[in-house]
Design a protein around this motif. Structure first.
Motif, mmCIF file in Angstrom:
data_model
loop_
_atom_site.group_PDB
_atom_site.id
_atom_site.type_symbol
_atom_site.label_atom_id
_atom_site.label_comp_id
_atom_site.label_asym_id
_atom_site.label_seq_id
_atom_site.Cartn_x
_atom_site.Cartn_y
_atom_site.Cartn_z
ATOM 1 N N ASP A 266 0.828 -1.208 0.000
ATOM 2 C CA ASP A 266 0.000 0.000 0.000
ATOM 3 C C ASP A 266 0.862 1.258 0.000
ATOM 4 O O ASP A 266 0.681 2.154 0.825
ATOM 5 N N GLN A 269 2.503 2.095 3.290
ATOM 6 C CA GLN A 269 1.646 2.438 4.417
ATOM 7 C C GLN A 269 1.322 1.251 5.323
ATOM 8 O O GLN A 269 0.832 1.455 6.442
ATOM 9 N N VAL A 270 1.572 0.033 4.855
ATOM 10 C CA VAL A 270 1.209 -1.171 5.614
ATOM 11 C C VAL A 270 2.417 -2.095 5.718
ATOM 12 O O VAL A 270 3.150 -2.294 4.744
ATOM 13 N N TYR A 282 -0.702 -7.664 10.761
ATOM 14 C CA TYR A 282 -0.766 -6.516 9.853
ATOM 15 C C TYR A 282 -0.773 -5.224 10.669
ATOM 16 O O TYR A 282 -1.499 -5.123 11.672
ATOM 17 N N ALA A 284 -0.941 -0.824 10.205
ATOM 18 C CA ALA A 284 -1.115 0.359 9.360
ATOM 19 C C ALA A 284 -0.861 1.587 10.233
ATOM 20 O O ALA A 284 -1.795 2.165 10.804
ATOM 21 N N LEU A 316 -5.498 -7.991 4.148
ATOM 22 C CA LEU A 316 -4.716 -6.883 3.594
ATOM 23 C C LEU A 316 -5.630 -5.815 3.010
ATOM 24 O O LEU A 316 -5.392 -4.611 3.183
ATOM 25 N N LYS A 317 -6.696 -6.243 2.350
ATOM 26 C CA LYS A 317 -7.655 -5.288 1.805
ATOM 27 C C LYS A 317 -8.321 -4.489 2.916
ATOM 28 O O LYS A 317 -8.516 -3.271 2.799
ATOM 29 N N THR A 320 -5.952 -1.880 4.498
ATOM 30 C CA THR A 320 -5.591 -0.772 3.603
ATOM 31 C C THR A 320 -6.790 0.085 3.217
ATOM 32 O O THR A 320 -6.623 1.127 2.579
ATOM 33 N N GLU A 322 -9.862 2.695 3.270
ATOM 34 C CA GLU A 322 -10.025 4.019 3.860
ATOM 35 C C GLU A 322 -10.813 3.912 5.163
ATOM 36 O O GLU A 322 -11.856 3.258 5.222
#
Length: 323
Positions: A266, A269-270, A282, A284, A316-317, A320, A322
């Motif tokens: 990302d 960012q991740v 994970y 963020a 992961l989706k 990441t 918003e």
């Protein structure tokens, strides 16, 4: 994933640095544990999450020079040893060029120092030339941490985890109970691995290694994630180490990079990492969010871990997305 037999059960933790974690559970710990359901305090063999839960933070906290060759710290490694030129930073970035197969069993009966044996092998690539996931580098990292500090790796890690409030995180073995998730049955008619490392090479090292061997809970991993994210926000030593480690060091595939130990996605960012047994973490930092997956996906067969790909892709989706 429990319904189709991919895993006996598992736990997901999710949250932000501002609040308490949420937990999602499914299935059972394992048939050997009766009807015991997994929960935040179920203990899992987290396999290669050891790299980012033990070895990576210890290297950051001890201030080891990432540009120094490993022979600087490992007295038994000869100056001319091929692997002696590999740097600590290359180990963390998986760009060492060390032999790809771990296979410490091939050294049975040898009397030489393990670090000397590993570094004495011919390199398969020039150090720093490109990414290839290699456990041998992190095994060396565990050995050099012990030599550089004069303390056992498991003692160093225990002090770190205690300082972070991770009260259930240990190097194995751990006692069998319904709170501990068994993993694989290696031979028909024999007991499963239960409370001892699934990784053969970690087991050969007595359960204490730089690449694998840690047992922990989803609750402790949530505590760890919160500490990393809080440190990042507050610009602490641990937070600065995380920020530095999220700088891409080598390309894995388009859009996915290796930082220092962590996989970076990302647009930087991740950060995340997986464990062979069926675990994932994970982070963020920009949004203060984290997600943890703990399963014993190798319970049925090692190939079942590949069936975790849809879940990991979804995780992961989610991390990441918003806020």
């Amino acid at each position: 994933m429990t319904a189709d037999g991919t895993v006996p059960g598992g736990v997901i933790a999710h949250g932000t640095l501002e609040g308490e974690p949420g937990f999602l559970t499914a299935g059972v710990v394992a048939p050997e544990c009766g009807d015991a359901r997994p929960g935040p305090d179920t203990v899992y063999d987290v396999a290669s999450l050891t790299k980012v839960v033990a070895t990576w933070p210890l290297i950051g906290s001890t201030g080891i020079d990432l540009d120094a060759p490993v022979r600087t710290f490992l007295a038994a490694v000869a100056a001319e040893a091929p692997g002696g030129q590999v740097t600590v930073g290359q180990i963390l970035a998986h760009t060492t060029g060390l032999r790809a197969d771990t296979r410490l069993d091939q050294y049975r009966g040898r009397t030489e120092d393990l670090a000397a044996l590993i570094c004495g092998e011919d390199l398969i690539a020039y150090p720093g030339a490109g990414h290839r996931y290699i456990n041998r580098g992190f095994i060396l990292a565990g050995l050099l941490l012990a030599q550089a500090t004069g303390r056992r790796l498991d003692d160093l890690a225990a002090d770190l985890w205690t300082s972070l409030g991770m009260t259930s995180t240990v190097y194995g073995p751990v006692a069998r109970s319904s709170r501990v998730a068994p993993t694989e049955q290696r031979l028909a008619g024999t007991p499963r691995l239960w409370g001892i490392p699934h990784d053969d090479n970690a087991a050969l090292l007595g359960g204490v290694a730089g690449h694998a061997g840690v047992f922990t809970t989803t609750a402790d991993l949530a505590t760890y994630a919160t500490a990393l994210l809080t440190g990042h926000r507050d610009d602490t030593e641990l937070g600065r180490w995380l920020a530095r480690s999220m700088t891409p060091q080598a390309a894995i595939e388009p859009g996915i990079y290796r930082g220092l130990a962590w996989i970076i996605a990302d647009n930087g960012q991740v950060a995340y990492h997986h464990g062979f047994t069926g675990t994932s973490l994970y982070l963020a930092p920009a949004t203060g969010r984290y997600l943890v997956i703990c399963t014993n996906a190798v319970y049925h067969h090692q190939d079942n871990r590949t069936r975790l790909t849809p879940l990991r892709d979804l995780a992961l989706k989610a991390i990441t997305a918003e806020p």
